[in-house]
Scaffold this motif. Structure first.
Motif, short mmCIF file in Angstrom:
data_model
loop_
_atom_site.label_atom_id
_atom_site.label_comp_id
_atom_site.label_asym_id
_atom_site.label_seq_id
_atom_site.Cartn_x
_atom_site.Cartn_y
_atom_site.Cartn_z
N GLU A 202 4.07 4.18 8.09
CA GLU A 202 4.56 3.78 6.77
C GLU A 202 5.72 2.80 6.91
O GLU A 202 5.76 1.75 6.25
CB GLU A 202 5.03 5.01 5.98
N THR A 229 4.64 13.43 2.49
CA THR A 229 5.29 12.27 3.09
C THR A 229 5.66 11.28 1.99
O THR A 229 5.05 11.25 0.92
CB THR A 229 4.36 11.58 4.11
N GLY A 247 2.95 9.68 -0.31
CA GLY A 247 1.66 9.85 0.33
C GLY A 247 0.75 10.72 -0.51
O GLY A 247 1.21 11.46 -1.38
N LYS A 251 -4.88 8.41 0.93
CA LYS A 251 -4.03 7.21 0.86
C LYS A 251 -3.48 6.92 2.25
O LYS A 251 -2.77 7.74 2.82
CB LYS A 251 -2.89 7.45 -0.14
N ALA A 253 -1.30 5.60 5.36
CA ALA A 253 0.14 5.48 5.57
C ALA A 253 0.61 4.05 5.31
O ALA A 253 1.68 3.83 4.72
CB ALA A 253 0.50 5.92 6.98
N VAL A 256 1.23 3.37 1.71
CA VAL A 256 2.46 3.97 1.21
C VAL A 256 3.65 3.04 1.46
O VAL A 256 4.44 2.73 0.56
CB VAL A 256 2.70 5.34 1.86
#
Length: 337
Positions: A202, A229, A247, A251, A253, A256
């Motif tokens: 991310e 997350t 998160g 989806k 990382a 995000v």
């Protein structure tokens, strides 16, 4: 008594939260009809009910309609109490940070400590990191100091997180009209009961979106009552602009991280001094102390907030859309309960 139709404007919980705050501060009773009238599931949900009961406890209010699903609420405040240690258990993943939005203005200059158990990082609300870093960064520029601490994270649908807020003090007339040169850029990614590699991915994706800036990356492995997350990105100059992204199952990382960074850059490029989330939250503090600021985008939440605040006699002026300016010439300081 102020009478309000809860379906106007954004037609959601923002109307209720702002009414609660200003009612308690000014000692003005209100009746809210058609609560959350523009939502698929109208009426008081658990987080809204928790906010009502919390503010009622702080200002010793007489309340009618404070039951789950209620579409009408009558609220008659008394004096704000202190010292006070308040514990609120939402019982779901209802947002702790949205409840704090109603309570923090009541805590300023008073010996009040609030513990909220619920969702700390949940959809459609600021994350706890946003509140600690961006919201508190703006509060410093308003002259307000305070503490917001996360004991443990709580995510949708389980909740079970815990946030403690205390020692809020200060505040005065302010002017936040310029972001100025960006001196600091932070990407903060965390995981709870998930591989830390997710947070690193991310942060990497967010950093790539911010390639024109030197980026400070913070990776955290957190305690909590479930898996989750999130990433927070914020820019700091004369002001602070930030955005977060959660998160979710399915989806990636990278999505995000990119989402949070893209939102920050979008707000920054408008020339505003505060982001689109602070654009409506800061309106409360301008109304309390007097002040002016430039927001990135005039959202429906912000326009609705302004309409509610004006019901309490605040002289609030908005100009522009993106960016937009807010100026309060006659604040509530002399009329606070």
């Amino acid at each position: 008594m102020i009478e309000v139709d809860g379906s106007f404007g954004e037609g959601g919980g923002q109307i209720l939260r702002t009414l609660l705050t200003f009612s308690a501060l000014t000692g003005t009773p209100f009746r809210l009809n058609n609560i959350r009238g523009n939502r698929p599931k109208p009426g008081l949900q658990r987080s809204h009910l928790s906010a009502v009961n919390a503010v009622a406890s702080v200002c010793d209010a007489s309340v009618k309609g404070n039951v789950l699903g209620s579409r009408t609420l009558e609220f008659r405040p008394s004096r704000i109490k202190e010292p006070l240690k308040l514990v609120i258990d939402v019982g779901t993943a209802g947002s702790a940070t949205l409840i704090l939005q109603s309570l923090i203005p009541l805590m300023i200059g008073r010996k009040i400590t609030v513990t909220i158990k619920g969702g700390t990082d949940v959809p459609k609300s600021p994350t706890s990191d946003y509140m600690s870093c961006v919201f508190m960064g703006i509060m410093e520029r308003v002259g307000i100091k305070g503490e917001i601490g996360v004991v443990r994270r709580g995510y949708y649908p389980r909740g079970g997180g815990e946030v403690i807020a205390s020692d809020f003090r200060g505040g005065g007339e302010f002017s936040i009209l310029r972001m100025g040169d960006v001196k600091k850029v932070v990407v903060m990614s965390h995981v709870t009961w998930l591989p830390v590699e997710i947070a690193k991915r991310e942060a990497k994706a967010a950093s790539e979106e911010l390639s024109n800036f030197p980026v400070e990356v913070k990776i955290k492995e957190e305690k909590g009552t479930g898996k989750g997350t999130a990433t927070l990105v914020y820019l700091e100059g004369e002001s602070v602009i930030g955005a977060d992204s959660l998160g979710a199952i399915g989806k990636r990382a990278e999505e995000v991280g990119k989402e949070a960074a893209s939102h920050v850059l979008s707000d920054y490029r408008t020339g505003g001094a505060v982001d689109s989330f602070m654009g409506d939250m800061l309106m409360v503090y301008a109304s309390l102390f007097g002040g002016e600021y430039k927001g990135s985008s005039l959202t429906c939440h912000a326009k609705t907030n302004a309409q509610v605040i004006k019901m309490f006699g605040v002289d609030l002026e908005i100009n522009g859309v993106s960016p937009f300016t807010v100026k309060v010439r006659r604040p509530l300081v002399s009329g606070i309960n």
